[in-house]
Motif scaffolding. Structure first.
Motif, PDB file in Angstrom:
ATOM      1  N   ARG A  35      44.977  23.855  21.280  1.00  0.00           N
ATOM      2  CA  ARG A  35      45.150  22.411  21.275  1.00  0.00           C
ATOM      3  C   ARG A  35      44.205  21.680  20.334  1.00  0.00           C
ATOM      4  NH1 ARG A  35      41.882  18.667  24.022  1.00  0.00           N
ATOM      5  NH2 ARG A  35      40.186  19.519  25.284  1.00  0.00           N
ATOM      6  N   PHE A  36      43.027  22.266  20.086  1.00  0.00           N
ATOM      7  CA  PHE A  36      42.029  21.534  19.319  1.00  0.00           C
ATOM      8  C   PHE A  36      42.416  21.359  17.851  1.00  0.00           C
ATOM      9  CE2 PHE A  36      39.300  23.129  22.843  1.00  0.00           C
ATOM     10  CZ  PHE A  36      38.919  21.891  23.341  1.00  0.00           C
ATOM     11  N   VAL A  37      43.120  22.329  17.273  1.00  0.00           N
ATOM     12  CA  VAL A  37      43.499  22.204  15.861  1.00  0.00           C
ATOM     13  C   VAL A  37      44.412  20.998  15.671  1.00  0.00           C
ATOM     14  CG1 VAL A  37      44.540  23.325  13.864  1.00  0.00           C
ATOM     15  CG2 VAL A  37      43.277  24.699  15.527  1.00  0.00           C
ATOM     16  N   ASP A  38      45.474  20.935  16.467  1.00  0.00           N
ATOM     17  CA  ASP A  38      46.407  19.802  16.350  1.00  0.00           C
ATOM     18  C   ASP A  38      45.716  18.478  16.661  1.00  0.00           C
ATOM     19  OD1 ASP A  38      48.461  21.531  15.689  1.00  0.00           O
ATOM     20  OD2 ASP A  38      49.246  21.652  17.739  1.00  0.00           O
ATOM     21  N   GLU A  39      44.873  18.487  17.683  1.00  0.00           N
ATOM     22  CA  GLU A  39      44.217  17.243  18.087  1.00  0.00           C
ATOM     23  C   GLU A  39      43.221  16.770  17.026  1.00  0.00           C
ATOM     24  OE1 GLU A  39      41.892  15.419  21.996  1.00  0.00           O
ATOM     25  OE2 GLU A  39      42.946  17.351  22.135  1.00  0.00           O
ATOM     26  N   PHE A  40      42.505  17.701  16.427  1.00  0.00           N
ATOM     27  CA  PHE A  40      41.557  17.338  15.369  1.00  0.00           C
ATOM     28  C   PHE A  40      42.300  16.755  14.166  1.00  0.00           C
ATOM     29  CE2 PHE A  40      38.143  18.920  12.211  1.00  0.00           C
ATOM     30  CZ  PHE A  40      37.417  17.744  12.337  1.00  0.00           C
ATOM     31  N   GLU A  41      43.409  17.378  13.784  1.00  0.00           N
ATOM     32  CA  GLU A  41      44.224  16.839  12.692  1.00  0.00           C
ATOM     33  C   GLU A  41      44.688  15.423  13.009  1.00  0.00           C
ATOM     34  OE1 GLU A  41      46.263  20.897  10.822  1.00  0.00           O
ATOM     35  OE2 GLU A  41      47.235  19.864  12.501  1.00  0.00           O
ATOM     36  N   GLN A  42      45.194  15.245  14.202  1.00  0.00           N
ATOM     37  CA  GLN A  42      45.704  13.919  14.595  1.00  0.00           C
ATOM     38  C   GLN A  42      44.596  12.871  14.614  1.00  0.00           C
ATOM     39  OE1 GLN A  42      47.433  14.840  18.396  1.00  0.00           O
ATOM     40  NE2 GLN A  42      49.050  16.114  17.494  1.00  0.00           N
ATOM     41  N   ASN A  43      43.426  13.248  15.097  1.00  0.00           N
ATOM     42  CA  ASN A  43      42.332  12.283  15.207  1.00  0.00           C
ATOM     43  C   ASN A  43      41.731  11.922  13.848  1.00  0.00           C
ATOM     44  OD1 ASN A  43      42.843  12.559  17.915  1.00  0.00           O
ATOM     45  ND2 ASN A  43      40.734  12.933  18.520  1.00  0.00           N
ATOM     46  N   ILE A  44      41.672  12.901  12.957  1.00  0.00           N
ATOM     47  CA  ILE A  44      41.226  12.588  11.586  1.00  0.00           C
ATOM     48  C   ILE A  44      42.213  11.633  10.925  1.00  0.00           C
ATOM     49  CG2 ILE A  44      41.042  13.539   9.249  1.00  0.00           C
ATOM     50  CD1 ILE A  44      38.518  14.078  10.675  1.00  0.00           C
ATOM     51  N   ALA A  45      43.501  11.932  11.050  1.00  0.00           N
ATOM     52  CA  ALA A  45      44.526  11.073  10.454  1.00  0.00           C
ATOM     53  C   ALA A  45      44.441   9.662  11.012  1.00  0.00           C
ATOM     54  CB  ALA A  45      45.913  11.666  10.689  1.00  0.00           C
ATOM     55  N   SER A  46      44.230   9.560  12.312  1.00  0.00           N
ATOM     56  CA  SER A  46      44.110   8.252  12.947  1.00  0.00           C
ATOM     57  C   SER A  46      42.862   7.516  12.474  1.00  0.00           C
ATOM     58  CB  SER A  46      44.074   8.423  14.466  1.00  0.00           C
ATOM     59  OG  SER A  46      43.878   7.182  15.114  1.00  0.00           O
ATOM     60  N   TYR A  47      41.759   8.234  12.359  1.00  0.00           N
ATOM     61  CA  TYR A  47      40.493   7.615  11.953  1.00  0.00           C
ATOM     62  C   TYR A  47      40.586   7.004  10.555  1.00  0.00           C
ATOM     63  CZ  TYR A  47      35.606   7.148  10.569  1.00  0.00           C
ATOM     64  OH  TYR A  47      34.404   6.658  10.091  1.00  0.00           O
ATOM     65  N   VAL A  48      41.195   7.761   9.598  1.00  0.00           N
ATOM     66  CA  VAL A  48      41.271   7.246   8.218  1.00  0.00           C
ATOM     67  C   VAL A  48      42.593   6.526   7.936  1.00  0.00           C
ATOM     68  CG1 VAL A  48      39.638   8.951   7.338  1.00  0.00           C
ATOM     69  CG2 VAL A  48      42.092   9.463   7.261  1.00  0.00           C
ATOM     70  N   ASP A 171      38.664  14.102  -4.053  1.00  0.00           N
ATOM     71  CA  ASP A 171      37.696  14.991  -3.420  1.00  0.00           C
ATOM     72  C   ASP A 171      36.751  14.091  -2.622  1.00  0.00           C
ATOM     73  OD1 ASP A 171      35.495  16.513  -2.738  1.00  0.00           O
ATOM     74  OD2 ASP A 171      35.491  17.672  -4.592  1.00  0.00           O
ATOM     75  N   ALA A 172      37.119  13.880  -1.363  1.00  0.00           N
ATOM     76  CA  ALA A 172      36.321  13.040  -0.459  1.00  0.00           C
ATOM     77  C   ALA A 172      35.497  13.904   0.479  1.00  0.00           C
ATOM     78  CB  ALA A 172      37.239  12.109   0.323  1.00  0.00           C
ATOM     79  N   THR A 173      35.159  15.107   0.019  1.00  0.00           N
ATOM     80  CA  THR A 173      34.442  16.062   0.868  1.00  0.00           C
ATOM     81  C   THR A 173      33.081  15.536   1.309  1.00  0.00           C
ATOM     82  OG1 THR A 173      33.657  17.174  -1.143  1.00  0.00           O
ATOM     83  CG2 THR A 173      35.601  18.099  -0.066  1.00  0.00           C
ATOM     84  N   GLU A 174      32.530  14.575   0.545  1.00  0.00           N
ATOM     85  CA  GLU A 174      31.222  14.005   0.879  1.00  0.00           C
ATOM     86  C   GLU A 174      31.347  12.585   1.431  1.00  0.00           C
ATOM     87  OE1 GLU A 174      28.986  14.248  -2.748  1.00  0.00           O
ATOM     88  OE2 GLU A 174      29.328  16.399  -2.956  1.00  0.00           O
ATOM     89  N   ALA A 175      32.555  12.093   1.628  1.00  0.00           N
ATOM     90  CA  ALA A 175      32.731  10.656   1.864  1.00  0.00           C
ATOM     91  C   ALA A 175      33.586  10.310   3.076  1.00  0.00           C
ATOM     92  CB  ALA A 175      33.328  10.012   0.608  1.00  0.00           C
ATOM     93  N   LEU A 176      33.669  11.196   4.062  1.00  0.00           N
ATOM     94  CA  LEU A 176      34.396  10.843   5.275  1.00  0.00           C
ATOM     95  C   LEU A 176      33.729   9.641   5.937  1.00  0.00           C
ATOM     96  CD1 LEU A 176      36.589  11.477   7.388  1.00  0.00           C
ATOM     97  CD2 LEU A 176      34.915  12.956   8.542  1.00  0.00           C
ATOM     98  N   LEU A 263      33.553  14.353  15.414  1.00  0.00           N
ATOM     99  CA  LEU A 263      34.247  13.123  15.008  1.00  0.00           C
ATOM    100  C   LEU A 263      33.977  11.992  15.994  1.00  0.00           C
ATOM    101  CD1 LEU A 263      36.153  11.788  12.973  1.00  0.00           C
ATOM    102  CD2 LEU A 263      38.085  12.647  14.330  1.00  0.00           C
ATOM    103  N   GLU A 264      33.827  12.335  17.271  1.00  0.00           N
ATOM    104  CA  GLU A 264      33.517  11.325  18.283  1.00  0.00           C
ATOM    105  C   GLU A 264      32.191  10.612  18.012  1.00  0.00           C
ATOM    106  OE1 GLU A 264      35.781  13.627  22.015  1.00  0.00           O
ATOM    107  OE2 GLU A 264      33.583  13.587  21.894  1.00  0.00           O
ATOM    108  N   GLN A 265      31.309  11.269  17.259  1.00  0.00           N
ATOM    109  CA  GLN A 265      29.972  10.724  16.990  1.00  0.00           C
ATOM    110  C   GLN A 265      29.807  10.168  15.577  1.00  0.00           C
ATOM    111  OE1 GLN A 265      26.939  13.744  18.730  1.00  0.00           O
ATOM    112  NE2 GLN A 265      28.828  14.903  18.384  1.00  0.00           N
ATOM    113  N   LEU A 266      30.863  10.228  14.777  1.00  0.00           N
ATOM    114  CA  LEU A 266      30.735   9.924  13.350  1.00  0.00           C
ATOM    115  C   LEU A 266      30.157   8.538  13.085  1.00  0.00           C
ATOM    116  CD1 LEU A 266      31.092  10.434  10.359  1.00  0.00           C
ATOM    117  CD2 LEU A 266      33.544   9.941  10.591  1.00  0.00           C
ATOM    118  N   GLU A 267      30.658   7.528  13.763  1.00  0.00           N
ATOM    119  CA  GLU A 267      30.164   6.178  13.490  1.00  0.00           C
ATOM    120  C   GLU A 267      28.684   6.037  13.851  1.00  0.00           C
ATOM    121  OE1 GLU A 267      31.517   3.497  11.920  1.00  0.00           O
ATOM    122  OE2 GLU A 267      33.077   4.924  11.333  1.00  0.00           O
TER     123      GLU A 267
END
Length: 389
Positions: A35-48, A171-176, A263-267
């Motif tokens: 479940r974590f792979v799909d959820e992580f993808e979804q949450n990243i997409a939602s965040y950005v 290449d936003a590897t440093e800019a999430l 991701l929950e702690q990113l901000e």
């Protein structure tokens, strides 16, 4: 008591990482399912704020797939910055294409005005294709690297790309977490403006999965093909038939479990890094010969890395300063050597590389972890000031 070691950038794992990873282990979903792979993808997409995301093993793999889906292949050319990590350039070669190296501007990102001049003076448009006058090959894309959490001038880059039929791979590897706060792209995150963007979750990034990366896009067909390629290009999941050469690039459930907690702690990480950056800047800009490079005024940066410019009359040069603070258990890092100087690429075409040479000689990165205490920052500042006496 001797001073503790202060590293350049290390993970901050104080959230629910252990809880989520333990769940993945206890349920025995430790590979690319779970479940974590799909959820992580979804949450990243939602965040950005994009339509979708496709996980992968690292940022390099993400750039490889993004370039391939953009149609880069044998004999093509791709414009890249010379001031970047080599992973932004190597995937161009994986696909049999060749990079053309351009300079940076004062943001350390690709100089888009020089890109415009290069396209006007060194190229010609023939039947909606940008052709390099020197090589007669088609230039299909530009890789825009958002260096240290800064951001390329994407407003101008989009305009240039549209004019000259170039696809943009970010290449936003440093800019999430970096996004525009004003202008025509207000609210747009780094990685979401071009055809596709790529993030990295390497151990030193603002959030980490140990390794890992993510491809994002608003193009649903692009996302579908990217996922197809990252999962071995299976056209039939049951009978294991494959319609093209794919890759074993999908992120594991263990990695995604950690990423979800991060991701929950990113901000919070960004806020801490901003506070420390401003503390450093206030103190170090008062030291003759030292200045902390700024981020673009029209963005909210993620403040990933802090770039210190070292110049006269500061008594130590870049390399001596790295050694001097290293002896005091403080890790500094020089900026990358220019990719156009590297053995695999020194024969490739370059265009007006000027500012990058200056920044190469003068820039070091200073400790910037999101778990860096105020006392640690003060100690680094004190050592930098003492070195300048």
């Amino acid at each position: 008591m001797s001073q503790k070691f202060i590293p350049l950038s290390v993970p901050n794992l104080k959230g629910r990482e252990l809880e989520y990873v333990t769940e993945a282990i206890e349920t025995e979903w430790v590979s690319t399912g779970g479940r974590f792979v799909d959820e992580f993808e979804q949450n990243i997409a939602s965040y950005v704020k994009v339509k979708g995301a496709v996980s992968c093993q690292n940022g390099t793999a993400g750039l490889h797939v993004a370039l391939q889906v953009c149609g880069i292949s044998m004999g093509d050319e791709v414009i890249v910055p010379t001031m970047t990590f080599v992973a932004a350039v190597n995937p161009v070669r994986y696909l049999g294409a060749e990079p053309i190296f351009l300079d940076c501007d004062d943001s350390l990102c690709l100089d888009v005005e020089k890109l415009r001049t290069f396209c006007l003076e060194e190229c010609e448009v023939v039947e909606d294709k940008l052709i390099n006058k020197k090589t007669k090959k088609q230039i299909k894309a530009v890789v825009a690297v958002h260096v240290f959490g800064n951001m390329c001038d994407m407003e101008k880059l989009v305009e240039i790309a549209d004019q000259f039929y170039l696809k943009i791979i970010e290449d936003a590897t440093e800019a999430l977490g970096t996004f525009y706060t004003e202008g025509t792209l207000k609210g747009k995150y780094a990685g979401t403006i071009g055809t596709a963007g790529v993030y990295s979750f390497n151990g030193n990034k603002i959030i980490t999965t140990g390794g890992g990366g993510m491809i994002v896009s608003n193009d649903e067909q692009f996302l579908k093909r990217a996922k197809h390629l990252t999962t071995q290009a299976k056209s039939d999941e049951i009978y294991y038939t494959h319609d093209e050469v794919g890759y074993n690039y999908r992120m594991t459930n263990l990695q995604a479990a950690m990423g979800l907690a991060q991701l929950e702690q990113l901000e919070d990480f960004i806020e801490t890094k901003k506070i420390n950056y401003l503390f450093y800047k206030r103190e170090l800009d008062a030291v003759d010969g030292l200045s902390l490079l700024e981020f673009r005024k029209n963005i909210r940066s993620n403040y990933w890395f802090y770039a210190l410019f070292v110049d006269n009359p500061y008594p130590l040069n870049r390399d001596d300063l790295i050694k001097h603070l290293g002896e005091r258990k403080i890790q500094l890092r020089p900026i990358w050597d220019l990719i156009s100087y590297q053995k695999p690429y020194y024969m490739n075409q370059t265009y007006r590389i000027e500012k990058a040479k200056t920044y190469l000689r003068h820039v070091v990165n200073i400790p910037c972890s999101s778990n860096l205490s105020k006392e640690d920052v003060q100690h680094v500042i004190n050592c930098l000031k003492a070195s300048g006496v």
